[in-house]
Design a protein around this motif. Structure first.
Motif, PDB file in Angstrom:
ATOM      1  N   THR A  61       8.935 -68.390 -63.864  1.00 61.14           N
ATOM      2  CA  THR A  61       7.707 -69.018 -64.345  1.00 61.14           C
ATOM      3  C   THR A  61       8.030 -70.188 -65.270  1.00 61.14           C
ATOM      4  O   THR A  61       8.819 -70.052 -66.206  1.00 61.14           O
ATOM      5  CB  THR A  61       6.846 -67.994 -65.112  1.00 61.14           C
ATOM      6  OG1 THR A  61       6.594 -66.872 -64.262  1.00 61.14           O
ATOM      7  CG2 THR A  61       5.527 -68.603 -65.544  1.00 61.14           C
ATOM      8  N   ASN A  62       7.436 -71.339 -64.979  1.00 59.40           N
ATOM      9  CA  ASN A  62       7.602 -72.555 -65.798  1.00 59.40           C
ATOM     10  C   ASN A  62       9.044 -73.068 -65.857  1.00 59.40           C
ATOM     11  O   ASN A  62       9.382 -73.895 -66.724  1.00 59.40           O
ATOM     12  CB  ASN A  62       7.095 -72.327 -67.234  1.00 59.40           C
ATOM     13  CG  ASN A  62       5.582 -72.192 -67.290  1.00 59.40           C
ATOM     14  OD1 ASN A  62       4.857 -73.037 -66.779  1.00 59.40           O
ATOM     15  ND2 ASN A  62       5.108 -71.122 -67.902  1.00 59.40           N
ATOM     16  N   THR A 116       5.558 -69.270 -60.565  1.00 64.32           N
ATOM     17  CA  THR A 116       4.301 -69.847 -61.018  1.00 64.32           C
ATOM     18  C   THR A 116       4.549 -71.059 -61.906  1.00 64.32           C
ATOM     19  O   THR A 116       5.302 -70.981 -62.879  1.00 64.32           O
ATOM     20  CB  THR A 116       3.479 -68.797 -61.800  1.00 64.32           C
ATOM     21  OG1 THR A 116       3.218 -67.681 -60.944  1.00 64.32           O
ATOM     22  CG2 THR A 116       2.168 -69.385 -62.284  1.00 64.32           C
ATOM     23  N   LYS A 117       3.928 -72.184 -61.540  1.00 61.26           N
ATOM     24  CA  LYS A 117       4.005 -73.432 -62.313  1.00 61.26           C
ATOM     25  C   LYS A 117       5.444 -73.939 -62.493  1.00 61.26           C
ATOM     26  O   LYS A 117       5.764 -74.624 -63.466  1.00 61.26           O
ATOM     27  CB  LYS A 117       3.323 -73.281 -63.673  1.00 61.26           C
ATOM     28  CG  LYS A 117       1.826 -73.005 -63.582  1.00 61.26           C
ATOM     29  CD  LYS A 117       1.173 -72.923 -64.948  1.00 61.26           C
ATOM     30  CE  LYS A 117      -0.328 -72.673 -64.813  1.00 61.26           C
ATOM     31  NZ  LYS A 117      -0.999 -72.590 -66.141  1.00 61.26           N
ATOM     32  N   THR A 118       6.294 -73.584 -61.555  1.00 60.86           N
ATOM     33  CA  THR A 118       7.684 -74.051 -61.593  1.00 60.86           C
ATOM     34  C   THR A 118       7.780 -75.474 -61.055  1.00 60.86           C
ATOM     35  O   THR A 118       7.036 -75.859 -60.174  1.00 60.86           O
ATOM     36  CB  THR A 118       8.580 -73.103 -60.763  1.00 60.86           C
ATOM     37  OG1 THR A 118       8.499 -71.801 -61.327  1.00 60.86           O
ATOM     38  CG2 THR A 118      10.023 -73.558 -60.757  1.00 60.86           C
ATOM     39  N   GLN A 119       8.715 -76.255 -61.608  1.00 60.85           N
ATOM     40  CA  GLN A 119       8.948 -77.626 -61.161  1.00 60.85           C
ATOM     41  C   GLN A 119      10.134 -77.639 -60.190  1.00 60.85           C
ATOM     42  O   GLN A 119      11.243 -77.240 -60.562  1.00 60.85           O
ATOM     43  CB  GLN A 119       9.295 -78.517 -62.360  1.00 60.85           C
ATOM     44  CG  GLN A 119       8.159 -78.744 -63.334  1.00 60.85           C
ATOM     45  CD  GLN A 119       7.208 -79.828 -62.859  1.00 60.85           C
ATOM     46  OE1 GLN A 119       6.012 -79.579 -62.716  1.00 60.85           O
ATOM     47  NE2 GLN A 119       7.728 -81.009 -62.597  1.00 60.85           N
ATOM     48  N   TYR A 162       2.293 -70.177 -57.038  1.00 58.23           N
ATOM     49  CA  TYR A 162       1.011 -70.690 -57.519  1.00 58.23           C
ATOM     50  C   TYR A 162       1.230 -71.891 -58.447  1.00 58.23           C
ATOM     51  O   TYR A 162       1.985 -71.825 -59.418  1.00 58.23           O
ATOM     52  CB  TYR A 162       0.254 -69.587 -58.261  1.00 58.23           C
ATOM     53  CG  TYR A 162      -1.035 -70.036 -58.906  1.00 58.23           C
ATOM     54  CD1 TYR A 162      -2.144 -70.367 -58.133  1.00 58.23           C
ATOM     55  CD2 TYR A 162      -1.141 -70.122 -60.285  1.00 58.23           C
ATOM     56  CE1 TYR A 162      -3.329 -70.783 -58.728  1.00 58.23           C
ATOM     57  CE2 TYR A 162      -2.319 -70.535 -60.894  1.00 58.23           C
ATOM     58  CZ  TYR A 162      -3.414 -70.870 -60.105  1.00 58.23           C
ATOM     59  OH  TYR A 162      -4.587 -71.290 -60.704  1.00 58.23           O
ATOM     60  N   GLN A 163       0.617 -73.017 -58.091  1.00 56.28           N
ATOM     61  CA  GLN A 163       0.684 -74.268 -58.855  1.00 56.28           C
ATOM     62  C   GLN A 163       2.121 -74.796 -59.004  1.00 56.28           C
ATOM     63  O   GLN A 163       2.410 -75.591 -59.909  1.00 56.28           O
ATOM     64  CB  GLN A 163       0.033 -74.122 -60.234  1.00 56.28           C
ATOM     65  CG  GLN A 163      -1.480 -73.971 -60.164  1.00 56.28           C
ATOM     66  CD  GLN A 163      -2.159 -74.045 -61.520  1.00 56.28           C
ATOM     67  OE1 GLN A 163      -1.517 -74.052 -62.570  1.00 56.28           O
ATOM     68  NE2 GLN A 163      -3.479 -74.122 -61.514  1.00 56.28           N
ATOM     69  N   THR A 164       3.017 -74.373 -58.145  1.00 54.81           N
ATOM     70  CA  THR A 164       4.379 -74.919 -58.165  1.00 54.81           C
ATOM     71  C   THR A 164       4.350 -76.364 -57.682  1.00 54.81           C
ATOM     72  O   THR A 164       3.628 -76.714 -56.757  1.00 54.81           O
ATOM     73  CB  THR A 164       5.299 -74.077 -57.262  1.00 54.81           C
ATOM     74  OG1 THR A 164       5.352 -72.747 -57.785  1.00 54.81           O
ATOM     75  CG2 THR A 164       6.704 -74.645 -57.220  1.00 54.81           C
ATOM     76  N   ASP A 165       5.159 -77.209 -58.308  1.00 54.83           N
ATOM     77  CA  ASP A 165       5.196 -78.639 -57.986  1.00 54.83           C
ATOM     78  C   ASP A 165       6.460 -78.943 -57.187  1.00 54.83           C
ATOM     79  O   ASP A 165       7.569 -78.928 -57.721  1.00 54.83           O
ATOM     80  CB  ASP A 165       5.179 -79.467 -59.277  1.00 54.83           C
ATOM     81  CG  ASP A 165       4.960 -80.948 -59.005  1.00 54.83           C
ATOM     82  OD1 ASP A 165       4.979 -81.360 -57.826  1.00 54.83           O
ATOM     83  OD2 ASP A 165       4.780 -81.700 -59.982  1.00 54.83           O
TER      84      ASP A 165
END
Length: 305
Positions: free
Chosen positions: A173-174, A199-202, A219-222
């Protein structure tokens, strides 16, 4: 008279408080000299206190050393060769392992929170169930490293080489994997994120061909600009993920959740999107040539026949 007694009582209380506080202050040099001697003589020191110690290459050869279950908080290993070292169950919080060579090292269940491992060589090391929260692993070589069930929340993996690494059920995560190399041509050792939480990983502008993301939470990974060709996302959660400008040619996205995902100018040619959920996804400029969309829920909510 009462005033003098009161002042004396206050003074005694202050002295007591100061004495107690000083007695509990952490020692800047908490390491034990006996433990250091034991390590030099036997190359082994289990359950030792070596916190705050600065290891130097001219004094120590730590290849195959056993420091398991030891306190290594804020210990400095910078530039050392730690081949096959055993650091399992150790406290390595805030430690400095920059530019170490620790191939095939054992870090199982070690706590490396806020540790510095940038520019290190850790190929084929074992970090199973280790804590790597806010750990700096940027620019490091991590080929075929085992991160199974490890906690890499907010870890820095920028430009790391992760070919064949195992992240099964790990928490990322992150985390930041921008410009990382995740690609693997090995069928027996693919880079594996099965069941991982990203989740939300770049993962921007990264090389990620043939990577396994089955059942991963993305989820919301870029992924903006990354090469994800031939990667496997079966049953992965890609809701609200940014897949703009990515190469997803020949990718396996069967049963993937892509609700509200951005696929702007993504290359999805020859991709397998059977039964994928693309509801409210943005496909502006996307290349869907020869993509298999049978049973897929399209952005307008209709099921593709």
């Amino acid at each position: 008279m009462n005033l003098k007694k009161n002042l004396l009582s206050i003074a005694l209380c202050l002295v007591t408080i100061i004495t107690v506080s000083v007695s509990y202050m952490p020692n800047a040099n908490a390491y034990s000299k006996d433990n250091i001697s034991q390590l030099i003589e036997k190359n082994k020191c289990i359950k030792c206190d070596l916190s705050n110690y600065h290891f130097t290459s001219n004094k120590f050869d730590l290849e195959k050393a056993n420091l398991s279950q030891s306190n290594l908080h804020k210990t400095n290993f910078k530039n050392l060769t730690l081949y096959k070292i055993n650091l399992s169950d150790t406290d390595l919080t805030f430690s400095d392992l920059e530019k170490v060579t620790a191939s095939k090292g054992e870090f199982k269940k070690a706590d490396l929170t806020h540790a510095n491992l940038k520019y290190s060589k850790l190929d084929r090391s074992n970090f199973n169930q280790a804590k790597l929260i806010h750990t700096n692993l940027s620019h490091s070589h991590l080929e075929r490293v085992n991160f199974e069930k490890a906690n890499l929340e907010s870890a820095n993996l920028i430009q790391a080489t992760l070919t064949g690494a195992n992240f099964t059920n790990a928490n990322l995560t992150n985390a930041d994997l921008d410009l990382a190399n995740l690609s693997s041509n090995s069928k027996s050792h693919p880079t594996n994120f099965t069941g991982a939480n990203l989740t939300k990983t770049q993962i921007v502008n990264s090389k990620a061909q043939k990577v396994v993301f089955n059942n991963a939470n993305l989820y919301q990974t870029d992924f903006d600009g990354s090469d994800l060709s031939k990667s496997i996302f079966e049953k992965a959660n890609l809701a609200e993920a940014n897949l703009s400008h990515t190469n997803l040619s020949e990718a396996d996205l069967r049963n993937a959740n892509l609700v509200n995902a951005s696929l702007v100018y993504a290359n999805l040619s020859n991709a397998d999107l059977r039964n994928a959920n693309l509801e409210k996804a943005s496909l502006t400029g996307a290349n869907l040539d020869n993509a298999n969309l049978k049973g897929a829920i399209m952005p307008d909510g209709k099921i593709h026949q």
